[in-house]
Scaffold this active site. Structure first.
Site, PDB file in Angstrom:
ATOM      1  N   ASP A 205      -8.760   0.279  -6.565  1.00 56.88           N
ATOM      2  CA  ASP A 205      -7.425   0.860  -6.480  1.00 56.88           C
ATOM      3  C   ASP A 205      -7.271   1.588  -5.134  1.00 56.88           C
ATOM      4  O   ASP A 205      -8.206   2.263  -4.680  1.00 56.88           O
ATOM      5  CB  ASP A 205      -7.253   1.871  -7.633  1.00 56.88           C
ATOM      6  CG  ASP A 205      -5.894   2.544  -7.617  1.00 56.88           C
ATOM      7  OD1 ASP A 205      -4.901   1.842  -7.856  1.00 56.88           O
ATOM      8  OD2 ASP A 205      -5.840   3.768  -7.371  1.00 56.88           O
ATOM      9  N   GLU A 231      -7.005  -3.649  -3.459  1.00 55.67           N
ATOM     10  CA  GLU A 231      -5.571  -3.420  -3.388  1.00 55.67           C
ATOM     11  C   GLU A 231      -5.223  -2.880  -2.001  1.00 55.67           C
ATOM     12  O   GLU A 231      -5.348  -1.682  -1.730  1.00 55.67           O
ATOM     13  CB  GLU A 231      -5.115  -2.415  -4.458  1.00 55.67           C
ATOM     14  CG  GLU A 231      -3.599  -2.363  -4.565  1.00 55.67           C
ATOM     15  CD  GLU A 231      -3.014  -0.982  -4.787  1.00 55.67           C
ATOM     16  OE1 GLU A 231      -1.819  -0.886  -5.060  1.00 55.67           O
ATOM     17  OE2 GLU A 231      -3.766   0.018  -4.666  1.00 55.67           O
TER      18      GLU A 231
HETATM   19  C1  AAO Z   1       2.264  10.108 -10.304  1.00 55.62           C
HETATM   20  C2  AAO Z   1       3.735  10.412 -10.080  1.00 55.62           C
HETATM   21  C3  AAO Z   1       3.949  10.943  -8.663  1.00 55.62           C
HETATM   22  C4  AAO Z   1       3.053  12.161  -8.410  1.00 55.62           C
HETATM   23  C5  AAO Z   1       1.607  11.787  -8.701  1.00 55.62           C
HETATM   24  C6  AAO Z   1       0.674  12.966  -8.584  1.00 55.62           C
HETATM   25  O1  AAO Z   1       4.501   9.235 -10.292  1.00 55.62           O
HETATM   26  O2  AAO Z   1       5.304  11.300  -8.528  1.00 55.62           O
HETATM   27  O3  AAO Z   1       3.142  12.520  -7.039  1.00 55.62           O
HETATM   28  O4  AAO Z   1       1.491  11.272 -10.044  1.00 55.62           O
HETATM   29  O5  AAO Z   1       1.018  13.936  -9.498  1.00 55.62           O
HETATM   30  C7  AAO Z   1      -0.009   5.362 -10.120  1.00 55.62           C
HETATM   31  C8  AAO Z   1       1.511   5.446 -10.220  1.00 55.62           C
HETATM   32  C9  AAO Z   1       2.038   6.694  -9.578  1.00 55.62           C
HETATM   33  C10 AAO Z   1       1.296   7.932 -10.081  1.00 55.62           C
HETATM   34  C11 AAO Z   1      -0.161   7.719  -9.725  1.00 55.62           C
HETATM   35  C12 AAO Z   1      -1.059   8.900 -10.098  1.00 55.62           C
HETATM   36  O6  AAO Z   1       2.040   4.300  -9.568  1.00 55.62           O
HETATM   37  O7  AAO Z   1       3.424   6.819  -9.927  1.00 55.62           O
HETATM   38  O8  AAO Z   1       1.811   9.058  -9.426  1.00 55.62           O
HETATM   39  O9  AAO Z   1      -0.643   6.580 -10.457  1.00 55.62           O
HETATM   40  O10 AAO Z   1      -1.087   9.099 -11.451  1.00 55.62           O
HETATM   41  C13 AAO Z   1       0.839   2.980  -2.122  1.00 55.62           C
HETATM   42  C14 AAO Z   1      -0.643   2.704  -2.130  1.00 55.62           C
HETATM   43  C15 AAO Z   1      -1.082   1.899  -3.324  1.00 55.62           C
HETATM   44  C16 AAO Z   1      -0.553   2.497  -4.621  1.00 55.62           C
HETATM   45  C17 AAO Z   1       0.955   2.614  -4.512  1.00 55.62           C
HETATM   46  C18 AAO Z   1       1.555   3.268  -5.762  1.00 55.62           C
HETATM   47  O11 AAO Z   1      -1.008   2.045  -0.917  1.00 55.62           O
HETATM   48  O12 AAO Z   1      -2.498   1.924  -3.357  1.00 55.62           O
HETATM   49  O13 AAO Z   1       1.287   3.444  -3.386  1.00 55.62           O
HETATM   50  N1  AAO Z   1      -0.956   1.703  -5.772  1.00 55.62           N
HETATM   51  C19 AAO Z   1      -2.140   2.084  -6.609  1.00 55.62           C
HETATM   52  C20 AAO Z   1      -1.908   1.754  -8.084  1.00 55.62           C
HETATM   53  C21 AAO Z   1      -0.870   2.681  -8.644  1.00 55.62           C
HETATM   54  C22 AAO Z   1      -1.439   4.096  -8.664  1.00 55.62           C
HETATM   55  C23 AAO Z   1      -2.212   4.432  -7.449  1.00 55.62           C
HETATM   56  C24 AAO Z   1      -2.536   3.500  -6.495  1.00 55.62           C
HETATM   57  C25 AAO Z   1      -2.836   5.759  -7.398  1.00 55.62           C
HETATM   58  O14 AAO Z   1      -1.630   0.409  -8.235  1.00 55.62           O
HETATM   59  O15 AAO Z   1      -0.445   2.305  -9.921  1.00 55.62           O
HETATM   60  O16 AAO Z   1      -0.366   5.030  -8.776  1.00 55.62           O
HETATM   61  O17 AAO Z   1      -4.054   5.653  -8.117  1.00 55.62           O
HETATM   62  C26 AAO Z   1       4.385   0.901   1.165  1.00 55.62           C
HETATM   63  C27 AAO Z   1       2.943   0.787   1.520  1.00 55.62           C
HETATM   64  C28 AAO Z   1       2.064   0.739   0.302  1.00 55.62           C
HETATM   65  C29 AAO Z   1       2.361   1.921  -0.591  1.00 55.62           C
HETATM   66  C30 AAO Z   1       3.843   1.936  -0.952  1.00 55.62           C
HETATM   67  C31 AAO Z   1       4.129   3.170  -1.781  1.00 55.62           C
HETATM   68  O18 AAO Z   1       4.803  -0.330   0.558  1.00 55.62           O
HETATM   69  O19 AAO Z   1       2.747  -0.383   2.282  1.00 55.62           O
HETATM   70  O20 AAO Z   1       0.701   0.794   0.696  1.00 55.62           O
HETATM   71  O21 AAO Z   1       1.573   1.795  -1.785  1.00 55.62           O
HETATM   72  O22 AAO Z   1       4.612   1.965   0.246  1.00 55.62           O
HETATM   73  O23 AAO Z   1       5.438   3.239  -2.070  1.00 55.62           O
HETATM   74  C32 AAO Z   1       8.271  -2.631   1.045  1.00 55.62           C
HETATM   75  C33 AAO Z   1       7.357  -2.433   2.219  1.00 55.62           C
HETATM   76  C34 AAO Z   1       5.989  -1.975   1.770  1.00 55.62           C
HETATM   77  C35 AAO Z   1       6.120  -0.772   0.925  1.00 55.62           C
HETATM   78  C36 AAO Z   1       6.939  -1.108  -0.272  1.00 55.62           C
HETATM   79  C37 AAO Z   1       7.121   0.097  -1.170  1.00 55.62           C
HETATM   80  O24 AAO Z   1       7.967  -3.839   0.424  1.00 55.62           O
HETATM   81  O25 AAO Z   1       7.217  -3.660   2.932  1.00 55.62           O
HETATM   82  O26 AAO Z   1       5.217  -1.674   2.903  1.00 55.62           O
HETATM   83  O27 AAO Z   1       8.230  -1.564   0.118  1.00 55.62           O
HETATM   84  O28 AAO Z   1       7.462  -0.258  -2.425  1.00 55.62           O
END
Ligand code: AAO
Length: 466
Positions: A205, A231
């Protein structure tokens, strides 16, 4: 290369053990996986026999370690300790799942959260462990976390800044410093514990947030045959790209899932150039192809259950074409981003799939969808196996249709239009004779190197020798 050696080892040992050829002899890139998002261990165990019979080679299960408490699904992405006690089951449930799946010929891959711990100042975890945001007794103390000092709240603000992405906090989650030998050793200990229980590999992750040079010692410390799925989300123009990690494992090609959404939801299949379609993607033998995962299902980047029929057809196309290792996705229905699956006494309740799962079903909040049980999935895995190792030739493309021959073995074609029926006469090198559409059981004739195909709106045909 790690993967090549894995394949050789697996193949030899399985052949020796069984004296015959099994599906697991296939290289990882020819296998089919399935993410069972938030399925409890006992339900995965019950499902594995059916999955093995369907031709599914591995399942990816949700993070298994102790996590913060709460009803949102994402609590499992905030580790409190590496005890295997979570809302998805305890250690013996987990162990039993791995054994049962193994007996059914299905490998278990585990989602592991090793980039970070929690975002809470302090608390008590699911298994009763007391913690503070930068203090996890017996595991990590304050010195084991990055303190990037690059943003006001120490959180990642700008994905254009590599240093922020790899040393600041993702979503405010305390960010482990994997350059520290004791952090590496602790993580390796956790992963070895899971390997000793029989798992085959891991989804790392948030791998993008761990510098490749810090991840490499962890990967190298584990047995050579361990499978790593990373990932590393491709983001246009970002300094950190999947290719920087491709020597460490297989990587989800997010542009593949995004393109499937645009082909089906936006009906843009007629505008792609089949010849250059994969040019900007990871090489096929390093890529995981997928239609959706638990994040894209929620952030509109991919198809999800709101587009069930499109999701099903995209899955068929993925299984028909030779790009990447396909990973299927199975999940539950929801309205609210945070909504976790239903629970009783703090544990996720056993999965109940619909009695007749099809892409026409309707669902109530938090019903399990069980997309992997749709009849087309098993049929398309069969198609994939029958055309394995053949080239894509004789591509057919109109505004709504996209199809191709798998040289000499089969033909696949899909209509992305929800309204228009369309007929084409396709050129083929399939020998003259009759061919069975695995999806409808209808028979088609190839005559003098030509075949006439009529596709109803939102439908596909997958032909193999009758
Ligand atoms: C929760 C709450 C948050 C709070 C946090 C801490 O929702 O509000 O701040 O607790 O209290 C999961 C949930 C989260 C949760 C978290 C912790 O999804 O909602 O937060 O557990 O409990 C990045 C990372 C990627 C990550 C993704 C969510 O690079 O690794 O964010 N995914 C993994 C898991 C995911 C998990 C975590 C990691 C944490 O699969 O389920 O979170 O363990 C760009 C970047 C990406 C980036 C996104 C984030 O993407 O390139 O790397 O991902 O932004 O928004 C276009 C663009 C593309 C962009 C995309 C955005 O397509 O081309 O670049 O839009 O959608």
């Amino acid at each position: 290369m790690r993967a090549a050696r894995t394949i050789a080892l697996l193949t030899t040992s399985l052949l020796l053990l069984s004296g015959c050829s099994t599906k697991q002899d296939q290289p990882f890139s020819s296998q089919v996986g399935l993410q069972l998002f938030m399925w409890p261990w006992q339900s995965v165990a019950s499902e594995c026999e059916g999955l093995g019979n369907q031709g599914i080679d591995w399942v990816l299960v949700s993070p298994p370690q102790e996590h913060i408490v709460g009803s949102a699904w994402w609590t499992v992405y905030q580790p409190v300790s590496y005890q295997l006690q979570s809302r998805l089951g305890n250690r013996s449930d987990f162990e039993n799942m791995v054994k049962t799946c193994d007996q059914a010929g299905v490998n278990v891959l585990v989602d592991v959260v090793i980039n970070h711990m929690t975002a809470q100042d302090s608390g008590i975890g699911f298994a009763g462990t007391s913690f503070e945001k930068y203090n996890y007794p017996g595991l990590y103390g304050p010195e084991d976390f990055h303190n990037c000092g690059l943003t006001a709240g120490n959180s990642i603000e700008n994905y254009g800044d590599a240093k922020q992405v790899q040393t600041c906090e993702l979503l405010g989650l305390s960010d482990l410093d994997q350059s520290r030998p004791n952090v590496q050793t602790t993580i390796v200990g956790f992963l070895n514990d899971l390997l000793n229980l029989g798992v085959t590999g891991f989804r790392i992750d948030a791998a993008k947030h761990i510098a490749p040079s810090d991840l490499e010692p962890i990967v190298s410390a584990l047995p050579e045959e361990t499978i790593f799925l990373l990932e590393v989300i491709r983001g246009a123009g970002e300094p950190i790209q999947p290719e920087q990690y491709s020597n460490l494992g297989y990587i989800w090609e997010f542009d593949y899932a995004r393109s499937m959404r645009s082909y089906f939801e936006d009906q843009l299949i007629g505008y792609i150039d089949p010849a250059t379609r994969f040019d900007s993607y990871l090489p096929s033998d390093r890529a995981i192809s997928f239609i959706s995962n638990h994040d894209t299902e929620r952030n509109s980047q991919a198809l999800n259950f709101n587009y069930q029929r499109e999701f099903e057809l995209a899955t068929s196309l993925m299984l028909a074409e030779p790009y990447g290792t396909p990973m299927l996705y199975s999940s539950y229905y929801f309205f609210d981003y945070d909504a976790g699956p239903t629970e009783e006494n703090g544990l996720v309740t056993a999965v109940a799939c619909p009695t007749n799962p099809t892409s026409d079903n309707s669902y109530e909040d938090r019903d399990w969808i069980c997309q992997h049980r749709w009849a087309s999935v098993e049929k398309m895995i069969r198609f994939r196996d029958l055309v394995d190792q053949t080239a894509v030739v004789n591509t057919v493309q109109t505004e709504n249709l996209f199809g191709f021959e798998r040289e000499g073995k089969g033909f696949f074609i899909v209509n992305v239009s929800p309204e228009a029926e369309e007929t084409v006469e396709a050129q083929t090198t399939l020998p003259d004779g009759s061919y069975l559409d695995l999806l409808s059981d209808e028979v088609f004739e190839v005559n003098a190197g030509k075949i006439t195909l009529t596709l109803k709106p939102l439908s596909a045909i997958a032909l193999v020798k009758n």
